[in-house]
Motif scaffolding. Structure first.
Motif, PDB file in Angstrom:
ATOM      1  N   SER A  84       0.873  -1.188   0.000  1.00 25.29           N
ATOM      2  CA  SER A  84       0.000   0.000   0.000  1.00 25.29           C
ATOM      3  C   SER A  84       0.904   1.230   0.000  1.00 25.29           C
ATOM      4  O   SER A  84       1.863   1.255  -0.767  1.00 25.29           O
ATOM      5  CB  SER A  84      -0.918  -0.054   1.233  1.00 25.29           C
ATOM      6  N   HIS A  85       0.643   2.196   0.878  1.00 21.72           N
ATOM      7  CA  HIS A  85       1.426   3.441   0.828  1.00 21.72           C
ATOM      8  C   HIS A  85       1.709   3.939   2.242  1.00 21.72           C
ATOM      9  O   HIS A  85       0.988   3.607   3.178  1.00 21.72           O
ATOM     10  CB  HIS A  85       0.678   4.510   0.027  1.00 21.72           C
ATOM     11  N   GLU A 130       0.734   7.929  -3.170  1.00 26.23           N
ATOM     12  CA  GLU A 130      -0.627   7.396  -3.384  1.00 26.23           C
ATOM     13  C   GLU A 130      -1.637   8.514  -3.180  1.00 26.23           C
ATOM     14  O   GLU A 130      -2.656   8.581  -3.878  1.00 26.23           O
ATOM     15  CB  GLU A 130      -0.889   6.256  -2.397  1.00 26.23           C
ATOM     16  N   GLU A 192      -4.216  -6.066  -1.527  1.00 26.56           N
ATOM     17  CA  GLU A 192      -3.915  -4.918  -0.653  1.00 26.56           C
ATOM     18  C   GLU A 192      -4.863  -4.925   0.536  1.00 26.56           C
ATOM     19  O   GLU A 192      -6.089  -5.039   0.347  1.00 26.56           O
ATOM     20  CB  GLU A 192      -4.074  -3.605  -1.432  1.00 26.56           C
ATOM     21  N   HIS A 194      -6.472  -2.707   3.509  1.00 30.81           N
ATOM     22  CA  HIS A 194      -6.697  -1.272   3.718  1.00 30.81           C
ATOM     23  C   HIS A 194      -7.858  -1.065   4.682  1.00 30.81           C
ATOM     24  O   HIS A 194      -8.738  -1.910   4.799  1.00 30.81           O
ATOM     25  CB  HIS A 194      -7.024  -0.595   2.376  1.00 30.81           C
ATOM     26  N   GLY A 361      -9.988   5.834  -3.566  1.00 29.33           N
ATOM     27  CA  GLY A 361      -9.079   5.364  -4.615  1.00 29.33           C
ATOM     28  C   GLY A 361      -7.940   4.598  -3.985  1.00 29.33           C
ATOM     29  O   GLY A 361      -7.603   4.808  -2.823  1.00 29.33           O
ATOM     30  N   HIS A 362      -7.378   3.682  -4.751  1.00 24.50           N
ATOM     31  CA  HIS A 362      -6.267   2.879  -4.226  1.00 24.50           C
ATOM     32  C   HIS A 362      -5.317   2.492  -5.351  1.00 24.50           C
ATOM     33  O   HIS A 362      -5.740   2.368  -6.509  1.00 24.50           O
ATOM     34  CB  HIS A 362      -6.788   1.604  -3.571  1.00 24.50           C
ATOM     35  N   ASP A 363      -4.054   2.239  -4.975  1.00 25.32           N
ATOM     36  CA  ASP A 363      -3.092   1.779  -5.971  1.00 25.32           C
ATOM     37  C   ASP A 363      -3.576   0.509  -6.663  1.00 25.32           C
ATOM     38  O   ASP A 363      -3.253   0.240  -7.818  1.00 25.32           O
ATOM     39  CB  ASP A 363      -1.740   1.515  -5.304  1.00 25.32           C
TER      40      ASP A 363
HETATM   41 MN    MN Z   1      -4.774   3.225  -1.438  1.00 28.93          MN
END
Ligand code: MN
Ligand code: HGY
Ligand code: MN
Ligand code: MN
Length: 414
Positions: A84-85, A130, A192, A194, A361-363
């Motif tokens: 993730s970030h 991100e 991922e 989150h 939003g996400h990578d």
């Molecule tokens: Mn994200």
């Protein structure tokens, strides 16, 4: 089965959460800022102390591997990616991105420590920017869509700094950044973890969210151009006040979103008046826009409505306006097969789970364009995120990390 070390995970999240603290108790780790670089250094130290190898790619993503685990598999095979970030929004929370980054590190550490021999390699990834200080989902977008050098040279941050300057000052190289796009065959699959950043899982008492898809993301600026004048000597009917036009535009945003449909959202997170003096009629007013809708058509309709509204309000105030929007990040339906693996992993641990769309939003929405991708959500306390109050209970952190571990192993041994 491999069990994650929940205490070590908690300690790492607390320690990372101490880097970039603000007076209000939030976190500010804007990408490539001093705080972000400190967090990257901290993260890299955790990896190397565990015997893992950290590589930084051209755009600044951290790619972590276990030499020991790679020696027990065929390292040339496409890898399972999880990450993730660790950059944050200004005054943000300690779990957004950090949870998925640290949990992926914990999973790779446990694979390394146990000497597990898997059918394919595993990578822990920390994506750059991100939160889109320079461009929405910058790091994963560079890997999947790519940026030209010219595009990178146009990017500016919320502090008005040029990406090219800040990135190179942090040791980055623009040519390497423009060459960061991944060749085919690197990523087998991706998952991922989150926080939900919304209220649904907590309200329904569900442990795990199996994400079905991620919204389309539009972003950019609208600038109203007026005329600077003296605040005291200029009659109200003789002004070309960019600030008043911007205010009328902001007030109209809820109605514009409603016209685009009930799932459309629009946010004007920043307004900048130029020159920005209390006794100067604003010559220009720049409004940042973040707009989203679950479908590509929906976000295109929303974008068109916003542009039309900006021009209509500018004309009504006798002004010009300029619109500068980034290319929309497409929506991403997530892979059904990976969703099923996540759901099975949750059930096997006796955890309740439900399918859930992501309004954030996400990578993963970029990675989903090159490999089967899934996301795991855990509940957010009070549904809050992007604020100092962002919180997730430690038992949910541990459960989410264990489902991530089980999912990674299932993907790596398919
Ligand atoms: Mn994200
Ligand atoms: O804005 C988002 O949805 C994400 O947190 N970057
Ligand atoms: Mn995030
Ligand atoms: Mn975020």
């Amino acid at each position: 089965m491999i069990t994650v070390d929940a205490q070590r995970l908690k300690k790492d999240l607390i320690d990372l959460g101490s880097i970039g603290r603000t007076p209000s108790g939030g976190l500010s780790r804007t990408s490539f800022s001093a705080e972000d670089l400190k967090a990257r250094e901290w993260f890299t130290d955790r990896c190397t102390e565990a015997g893992l190898k950290v590589e930084t790619d051209g755009i600044g993503n951290l790619i972590v591997s276990s030499p020991r685990a790679d020696a027990l598999t065929d390292p040339s095979l496409p890898a399972v990616w999880s990450g993730s970030h660790i950059d944050t929004v200004p005054d943000g929370g300690a779990f957004d991105g950090a949870l998925g980054s640290i949990a992926a590190l914990e999973c790779l550490r446990r694979i390394h420590e146990t000497g597990a021999a898997l059918n394919r390699p595993v990578r822990c990834v920390v994506y750059a920017d991100e939160e889109g200080n320079y461009a929405s989902l910058l790091g994963s977008r560079a890997l999947t869509r790519g940026f030209s050098r010219a595009e990178l040279e146009t990017l500016t941050g919320r502090d008005g700094d040029r990406f090219a300057d800040t990135f190179t000052a942090a040791g980055g190289d623009l040519d390497a950044a423009a060459a960061a796009k991944l060749p085919d065959g690197i990523v087998d699959s991706s998952v991922e973890l989150h926080i939900e950043q919304g209220p649904v899982l907590e309200e329904r008492g569900i442990d795990i969210g199996v994400v079905t898809g991620i919204v389309a993301l539009g972003s950019g600026t609208v600038t109203f151009h007026g005329r600077a004048d003296h605040a005291g000597t200029t009659p109200m009917n003789a002004r070309q006040d960019a600030g008043v036009a911007a205010g009328a535009f902001l007030a109209s945003l809820p109605e514009v979103a409603a016209r685009a449909g009930e799932r459309a959202v629009v946010t004007a997170g920043m307004v900048t008046f130029i020159p920005g003096g209390a006794n100067v009629v604003p010559e220009a007013a720049r409004v940042t826009l973040d707009f989203r809708e679950p479908t590509a058509d929906g976000v295109a309709v929303l974008e068109a409505l916003l542009i039309a509204q900006a021009h209509e309000i500018a004309a009504a105030h006798g002004l010009e306006c300029t619109v500068d929007f980034a290319p929309t990040v497409p929506p991403a339906p997530l892979d059904e097969g990976v969703q099923a693996i996540i759901a099975d992993a949750a059930s096997a641990r006796g955890l309740s789970h439900m399918p859930i769309p992501s309004g954030a939003g996400h990578d993963s929405q970029n990675i989903a364009t090159i490999a089967p991708t899934g996301m795991i959500f855990v509940p957010s306390v009070g549904g809050r995120s992007h604020c100092p109050q962002e919180n997730t209970r430690w038992d949910d952190v541990a459960r989410g990390a264990q489902v991530l571990m089980d999912t990674i192993l299932a993907l790596a041994n398919r």
